[in-house]
Design a protein around this motif. Structure first.
Motif, PDB file in Angstrom:
ATOM      1  N   UNK A  79       0.841  -1.200   0.000  1.00 48.29           N
ATOM      2  CA  UNK A  79       0.000   0.000   0.000  1.00 48.29           C
ATOM      3  C   UNK A  79       0.869   1.240   0.000  1.00 48.29           C
ATOM      4  N   UNK A  80       0.266   2.383  -0.259  1.00 48.54           N
ATOM      5  CA  UNK A  80       1.000   3.647  -0.245  1.00 48.54           C
ATOM      6  C   UNK A  80       1.563   3.929   1.146  1.00 48.54           C
ATOM      7  N   UNK A  81       0.822   3.538   2.166  1.00 49.09           N
ATOM      8  CA  UNK A  81       1.267   3.780   3.536  1.00 49.09           C
ATOM      9  C   UNK A  81       2.584   3.062   3.838  1.00 49.09           C
ATOM     10  N   UNK A  82       2.830   1.945   3.136  1.00 48.82           N
ATOM     11  CA  UNK A  82       4.069   1.198   3.349  1.00 48.82           C
ATOM     12  C   UNK A  82       5.304   2.011   2.969  1.00 48.82           C
ATOM     13  N   UNK A  83       5.108   3.041   2.117  1.00 49.16           N
ATOM     14  CA  UNK A  83       6.236   3.871   1.703  1.00 49.16           C
ATOM     15  C   UNK A  83       6.799   4.673   2.877  1.00 49.16           C
ATOM     16  N   UNK A  84       6.015   4.808   3.924  1.00 48.12           N
ATOM     17  CA  UNK A  84       6.461   5.552   5.108  1.00 48.12           C
ATOM     18  C   UNK A  84       7.380   4.720   5.999  1.00 48.12           C
ATOM     19  N   UNK A  85       7.440   3.420   5.759  1.00 43.97           N
ATOM     20  CA  UNK A  85       8.231   2.525   6.593  1.00 43.97           C
ATOM     21  C   UNK A  85       9.730   2.757   6.493  1.00 43.97           C
ATOM     22  N   UNK A  86      10.442   2.320   7.538  1.00 49.34           N
ATOM     23  CA  UNK A  86      11.890   2.516   7.605  1.00 49.34           C
ATOM     24  C   UNK A  86      12.638   1.752   6.515  1.00 49.34           C
ATOM     25  N   UNK A  87      12.023   0.697   5.983  1.00 48.99           N
ATOM     26  CA  UNK A  87      12.682  -0.101   4.945  1.00 48.99           C
ATOM     27  C   UNK A  87      12.739   0.619   3.598  1.00 48.99           C
ATOM     28  N   UNK A  88      11.939   1.660   3.455  1.00 45.08           N
ATOM     29  CA  UNK A  88      11.956   2.468   2.228  1.00 45.08           C
ATOM     30  C   UNK A  88      12.712   3.758   2.501  1.00 45.08           C
ATOM     31  N   UNK A  89      13.912   3.837   1.957  1.00 49.08           N
ATOM     32  CA  UNK A  89      14.759   5.010   2.198  1.00 49.08           C
ATOM     33  C   UNK A  89      14.701   6.015   1.043  1.00 49.08           C
ATOM     34  N   UNK A  90      14.506   5.508  -0.170  1.00 47.16           N
ATOM     35  CA  UNK A  90      14.470   6.390  -1.340  1.00 47.16           C
ATOM     36  C   UNK A  90      13.329   5.992  -2.273  1.00 47.16           C
ATOM     37  N   UNK A  91      12.632   7.002  -2.797  1.00 47.07           N
ATOM     38  CA  UNK A  91      11.523   6.796  -3.731  1.00 47.07           C
ATOM     39  C   UNK A  91      11.780   7.662  -4.959  1.00 47.07           C
ATOM     40  N   UNK A  92      11.842   7.069  -6.139  1.00 46.57           N
ATOM     41  CA  UNK A  92      12.071   7.841  -7.368  1.00 46.57           C
ATOM     42  C   UNK A  92      10.748   8.396  -7.884  1.00 46.57           C
ATOM     43  N   UNK A  93      10.745   9.694  -8.160  1.00 50.59           N
ATOM     44  CA  UNK A  93       9.553  10.358  -8.697  1.00 50.59           C
ATOM     45  C   UNK A  93       9.971  11.303  -9.820  1.00 50.59           C
ATOM     46  N   UNK A  94       9.108  11.497 -10.780  1.00 50.64           N
ATOM     47  CA  UNK A  94       9.384  12.452 -11.848  1.00 50.64           C
ATOM     48  C   UNK A  94       9.241  13.876 -11.335  1.00 50.64           C
ATOM     49  N   UNK A  95      10.048  14.785 -11.865  1.00 48.00           N
ATOM     50  CA  UNK A  95       9.957  16.194 -11.477  1.00 48.00           C
ATOM     51  C   UNK A  95       8.591  16.746 -11.885  1.00 48.00           C
ATOM     52  N   UNK A  96       7.867  17.279 -10.926  1.00 51.94           N
ATOM     53  CA  UNK A  96       6.490  17.694 -11.196  1.00 51.94           C
ATOM     54  C   UNK A  96       6.390  18.861 -12.182  1.00 51.94           C
ATOM     55  N   UNK A  97       7.440  19.650 -12.310  1.00 50.73           N
ATOM     56  CA  UNK A  97       7.382  20.815 -13.210  1.00 50.73           C
ATOM     57  C   UNK A  97       7.401  20.418 -14.676  1.00 50.73           C
ATOM     58  N   UNK A  98       8.073  19.299 -14.988  1.00 51.14           N
ATOM     59  CA  UNK A  98       8.267  18.952 -16.393  1.00 51.14           C
ATOM     60  C   UNK A  98       7.897  17.518 -16.758  1.00 51.14           C
ATOM     61  N   UNK A  99       7.715  16.650 -15.771  1.00 48.83           N
ATOM     62  CA  UNK A  99       7.488  15.227 -16.046  1.00 48.83           C
ATOM     63  C   UNK A  99       6.071  14.820 -15.651  1.00 48.83           C
ATOM     64  N   UNK A 100       5.215  14.512 -16.626  1.00 46.08           N
ATOM     65  CA  UNK A 100       3.834  14.161 -16.307  1.00 46.08           C
ATOM     66  C   UNK A 100       3.666  13.074 -15.255  1.00 46.08           C
ATOM     67  N   UNK A 101       4.515  12.030 -15.307  1.00 45.93           N
ATOM     68  CA  UNK A 101       4.372  10.961 -14.324  1.00 45.93           C
ATOM     69  C   UNK A 101       4.576  11.493 -12.908  1.00 45.93           C
ATOM     70  N   UNK A 102       5.368  12.548 -12.786  1.00 46.92           N
ATOM     71  CA  UNK A 102       5.563  13.179 -11.481  1.00 46.92           C
ATOM     72  C   UNK A 102       4.299  13.855 -10.985  1.00 46.92           C
TER      73      UNK A 102
END
Length: 249
Positions: free
Chosen positions: A119-142
């Motif tokens: 779930x999305x809430x799992x991203x808050x866990x200590x086992x997740x240190x880095x999450x890749x996201x697209x830059x919101x200004x230029x990347x639609x997926x972001x």
């Protein structure tokens, strides 16, 4: 004089062929890379004497290039917002704009050493240190990612973990190489990565992922550009797009 006369004849014969040859440049969202590279030769075969060249990057970056005068004939965006900006800036021929494929957002993990996110809430866990996201200004997926995490009230809390990417393919690379524990990409990108990533789940809470395409207003080859857009509706092109996981609009 004879060599010169012969050269003149050769040039005269070559001119009609040069005039007949037409070339267009298609600037397309990074997620279309594989499908469009396969569609390009099919289009050239259907339109004798034509050549199509591709420029792939984040949709926002492509629009900036067009705005700065890059010689582009067709623009394909991974979201409506970027194409709307193109319309507002009078960079596209609005009459030629159409939606041609759909996609879906997924959360992916590295295939090796996956955390096992449910779930999305799992991203808050200590086992997740880095999450890749697209830059919101230029990347639609972001922007789609931000909508999802905003709706879940997680964007601000997770922001310190974000690794900003210049395109959806860069997000995919970060995950594929195991440099991050998770990343948001399109389902088609996850499929291209094969066994390097695994899809954790398909999040909800974002606007539909629809891709618009249009002829660029300053194109010098508007007829051929329009032919390319029309070609995307043919069975030959539709088969390729479907095989890469794109849906119909």
């Amino acid at each position: 004089m004879r060599p010169l006369r012969l050269l003149s004849v050769v040039l005269a014969l070559a001119l009609p062929f040069a005039a007949a040859a037409q070339q267009i440049t298609v600037s397309a969202a990074a997620s279309l890379t594989d499908a469009f590279k396969e569609i390009g030769p099919k289009f050239e075969a259907a339109k004798a004497g034509s050549t199509v060249r591709f420029n792939f990057a984040a949709s926002g970056v492509l629009l900036q290039q067009i705005g700065q005068g890059a010689p582009v004939d067709v623009f394909a965006s991974a979201d409506q917002e970027t194409m709307n900006r193109g319309n507002d800036q009078k960079l596209i021929d609005t009459a030629t704009r159409k939606d041609f494929v759909t996609n879906s957002l997924v959360l992916v993990e590295p295939a090796q050493g996956a955390v096992g996110l449910k779930s999305l809430q799992d991203l808050s866990g200590a086992s997740v240190k880095k999450i890749a996201v697209g830059k919101t200004a230029t990347v639609p997926v972001g922007r789609y990612t931000k909508q999802v995490l905003d709706n879940a009230k997680l964007w601000t809390a997770l922001e310190p973990k974000f690794v900003q990417a210049d395109s959806v393919r860069q997000v995919l690379d970060y995950v594929s190489r195991g440099e991050v524990e998770a990343g948001f990409v399109y389902r088609t990108d996850a499929a291209v990565a094969g066994d390097k990533v695994k899809v954790a789940f398909t999040p909800t809470g974002h606007t539909p992922v629809t891709y618009p395409i249009a002829v660029v207003a300053e194109s010098k080859q508007k007829a051929l550009a329009g032919d390319f857009i029309a070609f995307l509706s043919t069975p030959a092109a539709q088969e390729v797009l479907a095989r890469y996981g794109f849906g119909k609009p």
